[in-house]
Design an enzyme around this catalytic site. Sequence first.
Site, PDB file in Angstrom:
ATOM      1  N   LEU A  82       0.835  -1.206   0.000  1.00  0.00           N
ATOM      2  CA  LEU A  82       0.000   0.000   0.000  1.00  0.00           C
ATOM      3  C   LEU A  82       0.867   1.253   0.000  1.00  0.00           C
ATOM      4  O   LEU A  82       0.784   2.090   0.879  1.00  0.00           O
ATOM      5  CB  LEU A  82      -0.943  -0.005   1.204  1.00  0.00           C
ATOM      6  N   HIS A  83       1.735   1.362  -1.012  1.00  0.00           N
ATOM      7  CA  HIS A  83       2.504   2.605  -1.148  1.00  0.00           C
ATOM      8  C   HIS A  83       1.612   3.655  -1.790  1.00  0.00           C
ATOM      9  O   HIS A  83       0.414   3.436  -1.979  1.00  0.00           O
ATOM     10  CB  HIS A  83       3.814   2.361  -1.911  1.00  0.00           C
ATOM     11  N   ALA A  84       2.136   4.798  -2.138  1.00  0.00           N
ATOM     12  CA  ALA A  84       1.352   5.976  -2.504  1.00  0.00           C
ATOM     13  C   ALA A  84       0.260   5.739  -3.552  1.00  0.00           C
ATOM     14  O   ALA A  84      -0.902   6.058  -3.326  1.00  0.00           O
ATOM     15  CB  ALA A  84       2.283   7.090  -2.970  1.00  0.00           C
TER      16      ALA A  84
END
Length: 90
Positions: free
Chosen positions: A19-21
């Site tokens: 769940l990165h940017a």
Amino acid sequence: MLGENNMENFTINTVWSGLHARPASMLVQQTQKYDSGISIEYGNKFVNAKSIMSVFSLAAGQGAEICIVIEGNDEKKAAEELKEFCHKNI
């Protein structure tokens, strides 16, 4: 909390990206389409899935297993659509 009546939940493995940017912001945008309360559980934390800062605070990396919990008047529709979205994008 999980498994109570009048609630939908499902588990996603963040195989592709974590769940990165980008995937986090896409997920938050999707959750904001529904009236139901939507939370993400990861580790010992529950956060509001409609808040980008809350989702970032999870630091759920690639391969993390997250649980999405939905409770409200459109929970079934939200669960079906979010499950499909997550399998395609996270």
